[in-house]
Enzyme design. Structure first.
Site, PDB file in Angstrom:
ATOM      1  N   SER A 104       0.854  -1.189   0.000  1.00 22.50           N
ATOM      2  CA  SER A 104       0.000   0.000   0.000  1.00 22.50           C
ATOM      3  C   SER A 104       0.883   1.228   0.000  1.00 22.50           C
ATOM      4  O   SER A 104       2.064   1.161   0.375  1.00 22.50           O
ATOM      5  CB  SER A 104      -0.895  -0.014   1.242  1.00 22.50           C
ATOM      6  N   TYR A 139      -3.292   0.245  10.701  1.00 27.19           N
ATOM      7  CA  TYR A 139      -3.134  -0.165   9.301  1.00 27.19           C
ATOM      8  C   TYR A 139      -1.758   0.225   8.770  1.00 27.19           C
ATOM      9  O   TYR A 139      -1.081  -0.579   8.113  1.00 27.19           O
ATOM     10  CB  TYR A 139      -4.226   0.472   8.447  1.00 27.19           C
TER      11      TYR A 139
END
Length: 278
Positions: free
Chosen positions: A147, A160
């Protein structure tokens, strides 16, 4: 008849029922591969196969990536069905909806940390452990869905972001440990219109990031990234996965993360500080 980059290839993809996992599975099949898709929802996996028109090229395994035995079963069934495994795409994940530290109680942090890390990080480790013996046989590869949050802040909250930084380190470590037989790389995706869900421990399991895209109107300002008019369709993020899986195209590449983020890495900071509201 032209041959795709993955002609004769066999891949196993976790989180293959929706989002980027599904898009990669469909792209791999279009490039000539046969694919096992793993996910918790059997109905969604079946829908992928039925919609493909190429059911003979798919195998489905309903499993939770936190279940090591189930992942070993997925690998064994893939070998039984297709004869080998060339590529593992470790992909299943959950997002924390940018819940900042100051918006979480100690109890919420405790439960959400365990859930996010068990899916996003442990799920990758367990999948790699299950697949590496077969990948050694084929001199195959592992591709991890990373990501922009693997490199930069504010792509998620602390949980996250920490999990995706951990995945980046995991990718690099496994690239060293499994060389020279197995290549290990990552694709660091930016914002996509997917069915990415949140952790059950925060009551976000039924919330989908796609709903945020659905609420956007034509008059909304563009996202603050250089390629602000780029696609958010997961299918447009799949090319890097094909490149990294195709040993003829990327044989010398390992330990690398390809950023497919619309230019997030060059945009600079959006604001000077994240805590001005405190």
């Amino acid at each position: 008849m032209s041959r795709g980059w993955l002609d004769g290839h066999v891949a196993l993809i976790t989180g293959g029922g929706t989002g980027i996992g599904r898009a990669v599975a469909e792209r791999f099949v279009s490039e000539g591969a046969r694919v096992t898709i793993v996910g918790r929802d059997k109905a969604r996996l079946d829908e992928v196969v039925q919609a493909s028109g190429t059911a003979h090229r798919f195998h489905t395994v309903a499993a939770d990536v936190r279940d090591s035995a189930a992942l070993h079963t997925a690998v064994a069934e893939t070998v039984d069905r297709f004869g080998k495994v060339d590529t593992l795409v470790a992909n299943a994940g959950v997002w924390d909806y940018q819940r900042q530290l100051t918006r979480l109680t100690a109890a919420q942090l405790d439960v959400a940390f365990d859930e996010i890390f068990s899916v996003n990080v442990k799920g990758y480790v367990l999948a790699a452990e299950a697949a590496w013996p077969e990948l050694v046989k084929t001199r195959g590869s592992i591709i991890m869905t990373l990501s922009n949050a693997s490199f930069f802040v504010n792509g998620g909250g602390p949980l996250y972001t920490a999990s995706k930084h951990a995945c980046l380190g995991l990718m690099r470590e496994l690239a060293y440990e499994l060389a020279p037989k197995v290549r290990v790389n990552g694709v660091a995706c930016g914002g996509m219109n997917t069915d990415l869900r949140g952790p059950e421990g925060l009551g976000l399991a039924d919330r989908s990031i796609s709903a945020s895209f659905a609420r956007k109107s034509a008059g909304d300002p563009p996202p603050p990234i250089p390629l602000h008019d780029s696609s958010t369709d997961p299918r447009d993020f799949t090319g890097s996965y094909v490149l990294l899986a195709a040993r003829d195209q990327s044989g010398p590449i390992t330990g690398q993360a390809i950023s497919v983020d619309g230019g997030i890495g060059v945009r600079g900071f959006i604001s000077a500080a994240g805590g001005d509201h405190l």
